[in-house]
Scaffold this motif. Structure first.
Motif, PDB file in Angstrom:
ATOM      1  N   ASN A  64       5.415   7.527  82.374  1.00 12.65           N
ATOM      2  CA  ASN A  64       4.995   8.671  83.660  1.00 12.65           C
ATOM      3  C   ASN A  64       2.884   9.265  82.897  1.00 12.65           C
ATOM      4  O   ASN A  64       3.268   9.325  84.235  1.00 12.65           O
ATOM      5  CB  ASN A  64       6.037   9.851  83.442  1.00 12.65           C
ATOM      6  N   ARG A  65       2.882   9.636  82.242  1.00 13.30           N
ATOM      7  CA  ARG A  65       1.604  10.428  81.487  1.00 13.30           C
ATOM      8  C   ARG A  65       0.436   9.089  82.378  1.00 13.30           C
ATOM      9  O   ARG A  65      -0.211   9.453  82.514  1.00 13.30           O
ATOM     10  CB  ARG A  65       2.026  10.518  80.742  1.00 13.30           C
ATOM     11  N   ILE A  66       0.250   7.587  82.018  1.00 14.45           N
ATOM     12  CA  ILE A  66       0.061   6.650  82.000  1.00 14.45           C
ATOM     13  C   ILE A  66      -0.226   6.687  83.589  1.00 14.45           C
ATOM     14  O   ILE A  66      -1.518   6.364  84.492  1.00 14.45           O
ATOM     15  CB  ILE A  66       0.447   5.497  81.050  1.00 14.45           C
ATOM     16  N   THR A  67       1.226   6.355  83.952  1.00 10.79           N
ATOM     17  CA  THR A  67       0.745   7.258  85.606  1.00 10.79           C
ATOM     18  C   THR A  67       0.132   7.575  86.780  1.00 10.79           C
ATOM     19  O   THR A  67      -0.530   7.410  87.337  1.00 10.79           O
ATOM     20  CB  THR A  67       2.362   6.312  85.311  1.00 10.79           C
ATOM     21  N   ALA A  69      -2.024   9.873  84.982  1.00 13.86           N
ATOM     22  CA  ALA A  69      -3.376   9.897  84.800  1.00 13.86           C
ATOM     23  C   ALA A  69      -4.015   8.753  85.641  1.00 13.86           C
ATOM     24  O   ALA A  69      -5.470   8.567  86.333  1.00 13.86           O
ATOM     25  CB  ALA A  69      -4.058   8.614  83.437  1.00 13.86           C
ATOM     26  N   ALA A  70      -3.767   7.322  85.697  1.00  7.56           N
ATOM     27  CA  ALA A  70      -3.687   6.197  86.872  1.00  7.56           C
ATOM     28  C   ALA A  70      -4.116   7.083  87.757  1.00  7.56           C
ATOM     29  O   ALA A  70      -5.400   6.731  88.865  1.00  7.56           O
ATOM     30  CB  ALA A  70      -2.936   4.701  86.805  1.00  7.56           C
ATOM     31  N   ASP A  71      -2.911   7.539  88.878  1.00  8.15           N
ATOM     32  CA  ASP A  71      -3.090   8.056  90.277  1.00  8.15           C
ATOM     33  C   ASP A  71      -4.506   9.249  89.965  1.00  8.15           C
ATOM     34  O   ASP A  71      -4.956   8.907  91.848  1.00  8.15           O
ATOM     35  CB  ASP A  71      -2.148   8.291  90.757  1.00  8.15           C
ATOM     36  N   GLU A  72      -4.274  10.028  89.395  1.00  9.00           N
ATOM     37  CA  GLU A  72      -5.978  11.553  89.265  1.00  9.00           C
ATOM     38  C   GLU A  72      -7.230  10.182  89.243  1.00  9.00           C
ATOM     39  O   GLU A  72      -7.750  11.175  90.378  1.00  9.00           O
ATOM     40  CB  GLU A  72      -5.475  11.598  88.212  1.00  9.00           C
ATOM     41  N   ILE A  73      -6.923   9.097  88.282  1.00  3.13           N
ATOM     42  CA  ILE A  73      -7.883   8.215  88.279  1.00  3.13           C
ATOM     43  C   ILE A  73      -8.693   7.670  89.295  1.00  3.13           C
ATOM     44  O   ILE A  73      -9.745   7.636  90.177  1.00  3.13           O
ATOM     45  CB  ILE A  73      -8.371   7.545  87.192  1.00  3.13           C
ATOM     46  N   ALA A  74      -7.366   6.958  90.294  1.00  3.03           N
ATOM     47  CA  ALA A  74      -7.550   6.283  91.593  1.00  3.03           C
ATOM     48  C   ALA A  74      -8.291   6.746  92.488  1.00  3.03           C
ATOM     49  O   ALA A  74      -8.937   7.142  93.159  1.00  3.03           O
ATOM     50  CB  ALA A  74      -6.481   5.132  91.351  1.00  3.03           C
ATOM     51  N   GLN A  75      -7.442   8.649  92.251  1.00  2.70           N
ATOM     52  CA  GLN A  75      -8.047   9.311  93.781  1.00  2.70           C
ATOM     53  C   GLN A  75      -9.038  10.262  93.998  1.00  2.70           C
ATOM     54  O   GLN A  75      -9.799   9.993  94.396  1.00  2.70           O
ATOM     55  CB  GLN A  75      -7.082  10.586  93.413  1.00  2.70           C
ATOM     56  N   ALA A  76      -9.724   9.867  92.303  1.00  2.00           N
ATOM     57  CA  ALA A  76     -10.988  10.507  91.786  1.00  2.00           C
ATOM     58  C   ALA A  76     -12.492   9.424  92.430  1.00  2.00           C
ATOM     59  O   ALA A  76     -12.896  10.014  92.995  1.00  2.00           O
ATOM     60  CB  ALA A  76     -10.696  11.079  90.333  1.00  2.00           C
ATOM     61  N   LYS A  77     -11.933   7.993  92.295  1.00  2.00           N
ATOM     62  CA  LYS A  77     -12.762   6.929  92.550  1.00  2.00           C
ATOM     63  C   LYS A  77     -12.859   6.614  94.045  1.00  2.00           C
ATOM     64  O   LYS A  77     -13.668   6.336  94.664  1.00  2.00           O
ATOM     65  CB  LYS A  77     -12.093   5.596  91.700  1.00  2.00           C
ATOM     66  N   ARG A  78     -11.040   7.216  94.236  1.00  2.00           N
ATOM     67  CA  ARG A  78     -11.927   6.843  96.265  1.00  2.00           C
ATOM     68  C   ARG A  78     -12.683   7.800  96.362  1.00  2.00           C
ATOM     69  O   ARG A  78     -13.216   7.849  97.576  1.00  2.00           O
ATOM     70  CB  ARG A  78      -9.944   7.337  96.538  1.00  2.00           C
ATOM     71  N   LYS A  79     -12.344   9.368  96.080  1.00  2.00           N
ATOM     72  CA  LYS A  79     -13.110  10.135  96.600  1.00  2.00           C
ATOM     73  C   LYS A  79     -14.544   9.919  96.791  1.00  2.00           C
ATOM     74  O   LYS A  79     -16.192  10.795  97.087  1.00  2.00           O
ATOM     75  CB  LYS A  79     -13.060  11.355  95.810  1.00  2.00           C
ATOM     76  N   ALA A  80     -15.005   9.491  95.398  1.00  2.00           N
ATOM     77  CA  ALA A  80     -16.638   8.684  94.631  1.00  2.00           C
ATOM     78  C   ALA A  80     -17.483   7.962  95.854  1.00  2.00           C
ATOM     79  O   ALA A  80     -17.959   8.247  96.234  1.00  2.00           O
ATOM     80  CB  ALA A  80     -16.501   8.960  93.525  1.00  2.00           C
ATOM     81  N   ALA A  81     -15.962   6.669  96.010  1.00  2.00           N
ATOM     82  CA  ALA A  81     -16.791   5.864  96.675  1.00  2.00           C
ATOM     83  C   ALA A  81     -17.240   6.410  98.695  1.00  2.00           C
ATOM     84  O   ALA A  81     -17.248   7.406  98.962  1.00  2.00           O
ATOM     85  CB  ALA A  81     -15.724   4.851  97.483  1.00  2.00           C
TER      86      ALA A  81
END
Length: 81
Positions: A64-67, A69-81
């Protein structure tokens, strides 16, 4: 002169690598070592659990913690793109 046939051992370095490819090989080896250290850390934590139920509970917590973190990082990368 010390010549070897293709595929003969010992291999000094992976076939076809030179220059930047050497750097890529070292980077991949470094990343693999990091992944192994992280996995070993999680495995150690699971081995420290006192019962089968707490092992499964801890594993689910890690997942759950890994998932999350992955969701959070992916969302940040989508916003940055």
């Amino acid at each position: 002169m010390n010549e070897r046939s293709v595929g003969q051992w010992p291999v000094d370095r992976p076939a076809g690598l030179g220059g930047d490819a050497d750097d890529q090989y070292v980077q991949r080896a470094s990343e693999r070592a990091l992944h192994e250290m992280v996995f070993d850390s999680i495995r150690y934590d699971l081995e420290q659990q006192p019962s089968p139920l707490t092992v499964i509970t801890a594993a689910r917590t890690w997942c759950n913690r890994i998932t999350a973190a992955a969701d959070e990082i992916a969302q940040a990368k989508r916003k940055a793109a």
